[in-house]
Design a protein around this motif. Structure first.
Motif, mmCIF file in Angstrom:
data_model
loop_
_atom_site.group_PDB
_atom_site.id
_atom_site.type_symbol
_atom_site.label_atom_id
_atom_site.label_comp_id
_atom_site.label_asym_id
_atom_site.label_seq_id
_atom_site.Cartn_x
_atom_site.Cartn_y
_atom_site.Cartn_z
ATOM 1 N N ASP A 160 0.828 -1.204 0.000
ATOM 2 C CA ASP A 160 0.000 0.000 0.000
ATOM 3 C C ASP A 160 0.867 1.260 0.000
ATOM 4 O O ASP A 160 0.373 2.368 0.187
ATOM 5 C CB ASP A 160 -0.964 0.001 1.180
ATOM 6 N N ALA A 161 2.160 1.091 -0.208
ATOM 7 C CA ALA A 161 3.056 2.264 -0.232
ATOM 8 C C ALA A 161 2.912 3.017 -1.557
ATOM 9 O O ALA A 161 2.496 2.458 -2.568
ATOM 10 C CB ALA A 161 4.499 1.816 -0.041
ATOM 11 N N GLN A 162 3.266 4.298 -1.492
ATOM 12 C CA GLN A 162 3.315 5.122 -2.690
ATOM 13 C C GLN A 162 4.707 4.914 -3.315
ATOM 14 O O GLN A 162 5.702 4.925 -2.586
ATOM 15 C CB GLN A 162 3.126 6.597 -2.277
ATOM 16 N N ALA A 163 4.763 4.689 -4.648
ATOM 17 C CA ALA A 163 6.081 4.596 -5.280
ATOM 18 C C ALA A 163 6.792 5.941 -5.143
ATOM 19 O O ALA A 163 6.189 6.977 -5.403
ATOM 20 C CB ALA A 163 5.921 4.234 -6.755
ATOM 21 N N PRO A 164 8.075 5.958 -4.699
ATOM 22 C CA PRO A 164 8.774 7.243 -4.539
ATOM 23 C C PRO A 164 9.016 7.904 -5.892
ATOM 24 O O PRO A 164 9.173 7.231 -6.905
ATOM 25 C CB PRO A 164 10.095 6.837 -3.876
ATOM 26 N N ARG A 165 9.052 9.210 -5.891
ATOM 27 C CA ARG A 165 9.382 9.951 -7.106
ATOM 28 C C ARG A 165 10.898 9.987 -7.218
ATOM 29 O O ARG A 165 11.571 10.617 -6.414
ATOM 30 C CB ARG A 165 8.817 11.368 -7.007
ATOM 31 N N LEU A 166 11.446 9.335 -8.221
ATOM 32 C CA LEU A 166 12.900 9.146 -8.313
ATOM 33 C C LEU A 166 13.570 10.348 -8.956
ATOM 34 O O LEU A 166 13.034 10.963 -9.878
ATOM 35 C CB LEU A 166 13.218 7.890 -9.129
ATOM 36 N N GLY A 167 14.767 10.664 -8.456
ATOM 37 C CA GLY A 167 15.557 11.735 -9.067
ATOM 38 C C GLY A 167 16.385 11.223 -10.230
ATOM 39 O O GLY A 167 16.656 11.943 -11.186
#
Lengths: 342, 342
Positions: free
Chosen positions: B175-182
């Protein structure tokens, strides 16, 4: 006798009655050899032959010979005929037309009160189609001495049924000797487009083209379609495509009714993203002259070597069938031509 | 930091241990996505990530993100990763190498006592291969917003199993949000022959070729191979063979990493004695530049019209896939190049 004509409506009606036996929904027939439906067709034909006063013989491979006596009992009989069996999706006229046309000639001679010098025979050959039992053209092949009776009787269908048992089961395992024929004629519908294209109704067949069949295997190397550069590829389908076009070009550039056909082709692994590593295909050459046929094959082999080098593939060509060309008797061909022109 | 090297033997051993999960007799692996074997692979990876002190998150499509905190908690994370699922006959290193190399980088930073400014992530994407569920590259596609989560969860495998149910069954419906990758780096074995041919061990991928895929249907007319003269034929395989060679010629004559592949081809009726009436085949073009890709397609369509006229066949070309070319970030490509040279 030149102006004698058969009774067209009677022939037409016989063909229509015969086509009811094994009729398929699409308007064709399914009369696989030595099945009960084949028996029904044979029984109908034999009943008509009896009604026409003919003497019926059945030989050991089930060929039916129906004789009308001639004035000279010692003369070699003149025969007409074809076959009553069909492919699984056969047409109404293939085979049946040749048998019934032969019977109609004899009926019409009776109507006209004409006696011939030589005996006449109407013949129905067993297993012409070869779709249930191999070899194809079994009955005529045994009669002509191309196949042995023993070999043919011992063949089995896909369910394991023996030719010999199937013949007995439908009551057509005879014991007569096949007569030695003086001449044989076969009327047949055309299987190609030439007569229709030329708006002609009768063609005179002068012989059978010789055939040489090959199985070809083109071997390259599977590779990913994305990361493999064009110059690194050993694409079997490129080699195969070149070979297909050569087969076509060779046939088009040779005389004597040359044919060249690739009818079968199979790609491995046959996946959208993979450069094909192997292709198998069939090559079939036909020609009226044996020497031309051999020249076509020699040219193909030469071109295959060139394609191997240019496309970085290996091409294996294996000959699997050779039927030599066969010219029909010139006098009989001339007789048919004269009769067709009358 | 320039001279920091990973612990090669540890990476090698991790890959060997992972390759035991779903090992196949030929030395490869079979770890179809969202099966119990895929779960075992994921559980092993997660156990190693835990042991390395990483924080583990799983998003709703089952992607696994393992984070090593940075000095600046607000900085966009720098990610490395790949996938642990495989094709039915997959290799040991495809996918697994990218995931384990990412983990090894984090382990080695720990060993060297180095903290980074930005957080680091090791990522395992769900269903990269697409061999059990379509679309391919499902997990990364959802994270990048190319596919919707709902669409992907509702896909079924050949047995009718839903992606959503399969995710829950193996315990990876997070249920985690995928992180916004740099930034994102992926180490991968080469799938083509170029590095091996050039005896080089590292290549720097600069982008993905654009792709345009077509389904082609070549329609002619079935005909008997014997009685049909060459000039009367409408041979679909002749048209198809010409098209195959054009696809190859076009790709060879264009710059910018052009590829042209016919990997799939099917002949009807595919019988040795019948001139083929229909051929279906795939056409795949790739190029680094969109304009060149379009020029290749235009040339193919023009050649198809010419083949139609010359071979008396009809050619239907339907575009089924378009992936535009994608250049990777130039600064990141330069970083990889510099690191590879060090």
């Amino acid at each position: 006798m030149k102006s004698l004509r058969v009774n067209g409506p009677r022939l037409w009606q016989s063909l229509a009655e015969l086509a009811r036996i094994g009729a398929t929904p699409k308007g064709g027939v399914k009369r696989l050899t030595l099945t009960d439906v084949d028996r029904q067709g044979r029984d109908q034909f034999v009943a008509w032959a009896r009604a026409a006063g003919l003497t019926i013989c059945v030989d050991a491979i089930g060929n039916i010979f129906c004789r009308r006596a001639g004035i000279d009992a010692g003369a070699a009989p003149v025969a007409m005929g074809s076959h009553l069996d069909s492919q699984p999706s056969g047409g109404k006229y293939d085979g049946a037309y040749g048998v019934m046309a032969g019977l109609e000639v004899l009926r019409s001679l009776d109507d006209a009160g004409i006696r011939t010098r030589a005996p006449l025979e109407v013949v129905c050959w067993t297993n012409e189609e070869g779709s249930r039992f191999t070899p194809v053209m079994m009955g005529s092949g045994v009669a002509a001495g191309v196949f042995t009776l023993e070999h043919c009787l011992a063949q089995r269908d896909a369910e394991g049924v023996l030719v010999g048992d199937a013949l007995r089961a439908i009551g057509y395992a005879g014991d007569a000797q096949a007569p030695r024929l003086g001449a044989y004629f076969e009327a047949h519908i055309e299987q190609g487009p030439v007569l229709e294209a030329e708006r002609t109704t009768i063609g005179v067949v002068q012989g059978a083209l010789g055939q040489r069949w090959f199985d070809a295997v083109i071997t390259g190397q599977d590779a990913h379609a994305g990361p493999t550069p064009m110059e690194s590829r050993q694409d079997a389908l490129i080699g195969a495509s070149r070979l297909v076009l050569e087969v076509n070009r060779i046939a088009r550039s040779h005389p004597d009714y040359a044919r060249g056909t690739v009818g079968f082709l199979q790609v491995k692994p046959n996946s959208r993203n993979v450069v094909p590593g192997e292709v198998r295909l069939s090559v079939e050459f036909r020609n009226a002259k044996d020497a031309t046929l051999l020249a076509m094959v020699a040219e193909l082999k030469q071109r295959a070597r060139a394609i191997e080098a240019e496309c970085r593939v290996a091409i294996a060509l294996q000959e699997i069938v050779y039927f030599p060309p066969c010219a029909f008797d010139a006098a009989l061909v001339a007789d048919v031509r004269a009769a067709a022109g009358a």
